[in-house]
Design a protein around this motif. Structure first.
Motif, short mmCIF file in Angstrom:
data_model
loop_
_atom_site.label_atom_id
_atom_site.label_comp_id
_atom_site.label_asym_id
_atom_site.label_seq_id
_atom_site.Cartn_x
_atom_site.Cartn_y
_atom_site.Cartn_z
N LEU A 38 1.68 -27.08 5.32
CA LEU A 38 2.88 -27.30 6.13
C LEU A 38 3.68 -28.50 5.64
N ILE A 39 2.98 -29.57 5.31
CA ILE A 39 3.67 -30.77 4.82
C ILE A 39 4.34 -30.48 3.48
N GLY A 40 3.67 -29.71 2.63
CA GLY A 40 4.26 -29.36 1.34
C GLY A 40 5.48 -28.49 1.46
N GLU A 41 5.51 -27.64 2.49
CA GLU A 41 6.67 -26.76 2.67
C GLU A 41 7.86 -27.51 3.24
N GLY A 42 7.63 -28.62 3.98
CA GLY A 42 8.73 -29.37 4.58
C GLY A 42 9.44 -30.24 3.58
N THR A 43 10.56 -30.79 4.03
CA THR A 43 11.37 -31.65 3.16
C THR A 43 11.16 -33.13 3.44
N GLY A 44 10.66 -33.44 4.63
CA GLY A 44 10.51 -34.85 5.00
C GLY A 44 9.09 -35.34 4.97
N GLY A 45 8.17 -34.58 4.41
CA GLY A 45 6.78 -34.99 4.37
C GLY A 45 6.18 -35.00 5.76
N ALA A 46 5.26 -35.94 5.98
CA ALA A 46 4.59 -36.01 7.27
C ALA A 46 5.55 -36.41 8.39
N ASP A 47 6.57 -37.23 8.09
CA ASP A 47 7.52 -37.66 9.12
C ASP A 47 8.42 -36.51 9.56
N GLY A 48 8.68 -35.58 8.68
CA GLY A 48 9.54 -34.44 9.03
C GLY A 48 8.76 -33.21 9.44
N LEU A 49 7.53 -33.37 9.89
CA LEU A 49 6.67 -32.25 10.23
C LEU A 49 7.20 -31.53 11.46
N ASP A 50 7.25 -30.19 11.39
CA ASP A 50 7.63 -29.37 12.53
C ASP A 50 6.43 -29.30 13.48
N LEU A 51 6.56 -29.93 14.65
CA LEU A 51 5.43 -30.00 15.56
C LEU A 51 5.01 -28.63 16.07
N GLY A 52 5.97 -27.74 16.27
CA GLY A 52 5.64 -26.40 16.72
C GLY A 52 4.77 -25.66 15.72
N LYS A 53 5.16 -25.71 14.47
CA LYS A 53 4.36 -25.06 13.43
C LYS A 53 3.02 -25.75 13.25
N TYR A 54 3.01 -27.05 13.41
CA TYR A 54 1.77 -27.82 13.28
C TYR A 54 0.75 -27.38 14.33
N VAL A 55 1.16 -27.33 15.59
CA VAL A 55 0.26 -26.92 16.66
C VAL A 55 -0.16 -25.47 16.49
N ASP A 56 0.78 -24.60 16.14
CA ASP A 56 0.44 -23.18 15.96
C ASP A 56 -0.57 -22.99 14.85
N ALA A 57 -0.40 -23.73 13.76
CA ALA A 57 -1.31 -23.57 12.61
C ALA A 57 -2.73 -24.01 12.97
N LEU A 58 -2.86 -25.17 13.63
CA LEU A 58 -4.18 -25.64 14.02
C LEU A 58 -4.83 -24.71 15.03
N PHE A 59 -4.03 -24.21 15.96
CA PHE A 59 -4.57 -23.30 16.97
C PHE A 59 -5.05 -21.99 16.34
N GLU A 60 -4.31 -21.48 15.37
CA GLU A 60 -4.72 -20.23 14.72
C GLU A 60 -6.04 -20.40 13.96
N VAL A 61 -6.22 -21.56 13.33
CA VAL A 61 -7.50 -21.80 12.66
C VAL A 61 -8.63 -21.83 13.68
#
Length: 772
Positions: A383-406
């Motif tokens: 997710l961080i690699g796909e974003g443009t702002g690194g960890a600071d520009g992380l999409d929180l929605g995608k972050y939570v969804d990804a962890l939940f899916e795992v």
């Protein structure tokens, strides 16, 4: 005087005339069912000799062995046995034997009964068992005969011995029970005595010489493994017979499996294992791992069915103990691949094989946890690699969804393929805590994991959130609740979340009170009522304030009419609302106290500017001048330099102010916007991300009090505890909220020692006592 000698381990002699039984007419010939008048012929110690009484009992036992006993005969035998047990000592010549001297009649009857069982079993061995033992060839007929004799022998001992046992119930209660209490462990109740003698005289001799009984069982097992149909009831009866022979000397009512294990379990297990092991060539020649697992699983399932069908559940003979899976290193190597590709059926088979054979479960659980952890780490990195702002520009929605899916993916594997195994659930929980609390997005920060989820919750529960508009709020709250359970420092999450909640409630940004309460309820399920008590009271306080305001406005309108004043007031309790004002000397401009709107009046068009308090204070300084330096703004507003610079960024970006010279800001007379309402309030990093140092400082102070309270609560309940036990108990109590460091617990103990809540025990410096 004539003497009758009873040959036993302990000799006892009793006096009396010994008539020749051959010249005495049988007593049983005069008895008929219902002829109660003839019961006067029952011998008693007052009218008959002891030898006459035993002859009466022996003749009755012979009748039982042949065809059973009628009710009248049963009563007669019971009566004679009762009188025999109560014979007085004067009827016996007593040697110095404790058992004989205390209950001579009962002891004499027990020894005579022992002789009787021995004689009967020796006759049975000569008539039926010795011909089998003498057979050299172990053919199918010999096996069938051995099985038949075993079944009949155990059945006769059970049925006949049970009848005699009931007749001699008085002997068991007042003789055997007393002797065993005095230490006579070789004295058995009548029913058990019959099995003991049957095993010693018949079973042990035949099994040791010929191994016929186990051979019969093995023959049946081999035939079934070869595809033949067999009589399973025979195998079941053989096993039951072996169980009947296992006795516990300490408790005669308890059956042991020692005979079954010694003679049957190991030998049958070896024979079955030979037929159950699949060919390991399947792996190396065909390289079809799924086929190999299927073959192993089918063979083991056959054995489970055989055990359930042929063996009593109470026996629990583990025929598969020691069964070795071929190529174990290959199985361990393939397990991660099955997880990676989602081979659910193969995973189910591999787990079933592991459980049945007790093979490598700990290693599989470790591999499972490591694989789940790597999956969570990699999805965040992606997710961080796909974003443009690194960890600071992380999409929180995608972050939570990804962890939940795992989490859901591996939870499904545990539930469906690993049968909800507790060990795998524990490994998954540990893995989830690892990738939620330490990943590329959180870094080494202690507050970042909680801060990310708190920010997501704040965005989710704000009024104009797209997720809420789409009707997926409940699903999103569920995902947030699942990840909340994985956070280690839940007190940090509480600190951040409660501040976000306060802002939403005060400024009216909350999507709904129901949504806020649902999120609070999810936290309550994990951490308890104490954790969410203040949050619930905050929501209730806002609702009460709204009700009071509405009631006041209605009364005002009724009494004085509409004054055109929008009046609203909120009443909060300081014990649940714990605001922490920013550490700044911010000077509130007088204009803020008299107006709630900030509009432009220096342009051709009016604009309404939506600002923060800091931005409003900055813009109001330009009512008196058009150009100000950074130092002049700091002097006028008393805002911290770093905060002021970040507050100026949105204003400069929207071009209301222009900065052509370093640290100088000019009012832009040519400002233009399409919309009349201009939103300058873009939460800065300081406002959206709680300063780590401030949060950690507040949490650290709170933790000190929580740890001290836990220590006092524990010591008040236990009164005295050793140091290590106290530390472990406190950590266990607080682990749901946070995991305290051992050093922090020790410091809290020292504080309580100084404040006289606890004290060290005299003579035991590592033990503490509670001071009342």
């Amino acid at each position: 005087m004539e003497e009758l000698e009873i040959t036993t381990k302990e000799e006892i002699t009793f006096a009396g005339d010994l008539p020749n039984n051959a010249h005495r007419s049988p007593i049983w010939a005069s008895f008929e069912e219902g002829d109660r008048s003839r019961l006067v012929q029952i011998p008693s110690y007052g009218a008959a000799r002891i030898s006459h009484m035993w002859a009466f009992l022996k003749e009755g036992f012979d009748q039982i062995m042949l065809e059973g006993v009628k009710h009248t005969h049963y009563v007669a035998l019971y009566t004679v046995a009762f009188h025999f047990c109560n014979l007085p000592r004067s009827r016996f010549v007593l040697p110095k034997l404790r058992y004989a001297s205390e209950r001579p009649g009962a002891y004499a009857l027990y020894q005579l009964l022992l002789q009787y069982f021995n004689s009967w079993l020796k006759v049975l061995r000569e008539d039926t068992w010795l011909p089998i033992a003498g057979s050299v060839a172990i053919d199918s007929h010999a096996r069938r005969t051995a099985v038949t004799v075993l079944r009949i022998g155990v059945g006769e001992v059970h049925n006949r011995g049970d009848t005699i046992n009931r007749i001699l119930a008085y002997l068991n209660r007042h003789g055997v029970q007393h002797w065993r209490a005095e230490g006579g462990k070789d004295m058995y109740p009548v029913y058990t005595l019959a099995f003991v003698q049957w095993k010693a005289i018949l079973f042990d001799d035949l099994q040791a010489k010929t191994d016929r009984l186990v051979g019969a069982a093995l023959g049946l097992v081999r035939r079934e493994c070869n595809g033949e149909r067999i009589d399973h009831s025979v195998v079941k009866e053989i096993v039951g017979s072996f169980v009947s022979l296992g006795l516990d000397d300490a408790d005669v009512r308890k059956a042991l499996l020692d005979i079954c294990k010694e003679h049957l379990e190991f030998t049958v297990a070896l024979a079955v294992r030979k037929y159950s092991e699949p060919s390991s060539e399947v792996i190396f020649t065909e390289n079809k791992f799924s086929k190999f697992l299927r073959e192993v699983d089918e063979r083991l399932q056959e054995e489970e069915n055989r055990i359930a069908r042929d063996f009593d559940p109470d026996i629990r003979i583990q025929l598969l103990d020691g069964w070795q899976v071929p190529a174990p290193a290959y199985l361990l190597k393939e397990f991660p691949r099955l997880l990676l590709h989602g081979k659910l059926e193969d995973l189910r088979r591999l787990y079933a094989i592991s459980v049945r054979t007790h093979w490598k479960l700990d290693q599989l659980r470790t591999q499972f946890g490591e694989h789940a952890k790597e999956a969570g780490m990699s999805v965040v990195s992606r997710l961080i690699g796909e974003g443009t702002g690194g960890a600071d520009g992380l999409d929180l929605g995608k972050y939570v969804d990804a962890l939940f899916e795992v989490h859901q993916k591996y939870s499904k594997i545990v539930a469906e393929c690993l049968m909800g195994d507790v060990g795998f659930r524990t490994s998954l929980g540990k893995a989830c805590r690892n990738f939620v609390n330490c990943n590329d997005a959180t870094g080494p920060s202690d507050t970042k994991p909680a801060e990310l989820l708190a920010n997501y919750a704040d965005r989710l529960l704000r009024r104009k959130d797209k997720t809420a508009d789409d009707g997926n709020l409940e699903s999103s709250l569920h995902r947030l609740g699942v990840l909340f359970t994985c956070i280690e420092d839940k007190d940090i999450f509480w600190e951040i979340y409660s501040m976000r909640l306060a802002k939403r409630l005060v400024y009216g940004f909350s999507v709904s009170d129901e949504a806020e309460m649902r999120m609070v309820s999810k936290m309550k399920e994990v951490c308890g009522v104490e954790y969410t008590n203040k949050m619930e009271r905050m929501i209730i306080a806002v609702n009460v304030s709204k009700d009071i305001t509405d009631q006041f406005n209605r009364n005002l309108e009724r009494d004085t009419g509409d004054l055109g004043v929008n009046f609203s007031i909120m009443i909060f309790g300081a014990n649940c609302w714990s605001p922490r004002p920013p550490n700044t000397g911010f000077v509130i401009p007088p204009e803020i106290l008299s107006t709630a709107e900030l509009t432009t009046s220096y342009l051709n068009r009016k604009y309404i500017l939506v600002t923060s308090s800091y931005q409003m204070a900055v813009l109001l300084q330009y009512n008196t001048c058009d150009t100000l330096t950074l130092d002049e703004l700091i002097a006028a507003t008393a805002i911290n330099k770093d905060i002021l610079i970040k507050a100026l960024l949105p204003i400069v970006k929207s071009q209301i102010l222009v900065s052509q010279t370093t640290d100088q800001y000019d009012l832009n007379p040519n400002f233009k916007q399409k919309k009349t309402r201009v939103n300058l309030y873009q939460p800065t990093q300081v406002e959206t991300q709680v300063a780590s140092t401030e949060v950690l400082k507040a949490v650290s102070e709170e933790r000190k009090h929580v740890i001290q309270a836990a220590i006092v609560r524990t010591m008040k309940a236990q009164k005295t505890m050793k140091s290590q036990a106290l530390i472990e108990e406190v950590i266990s109590q607080l682990s749901q909220r946070f995991v305290p460091n051992v050093s922090d617990v020790k410091k809290a103990i020292d504080v309580l020692l100084e404040r006289d809540y606890i004290e060290r025990t005299e003579g035991a410096p590592d033990t503490f006592a509670y001071i009342v």
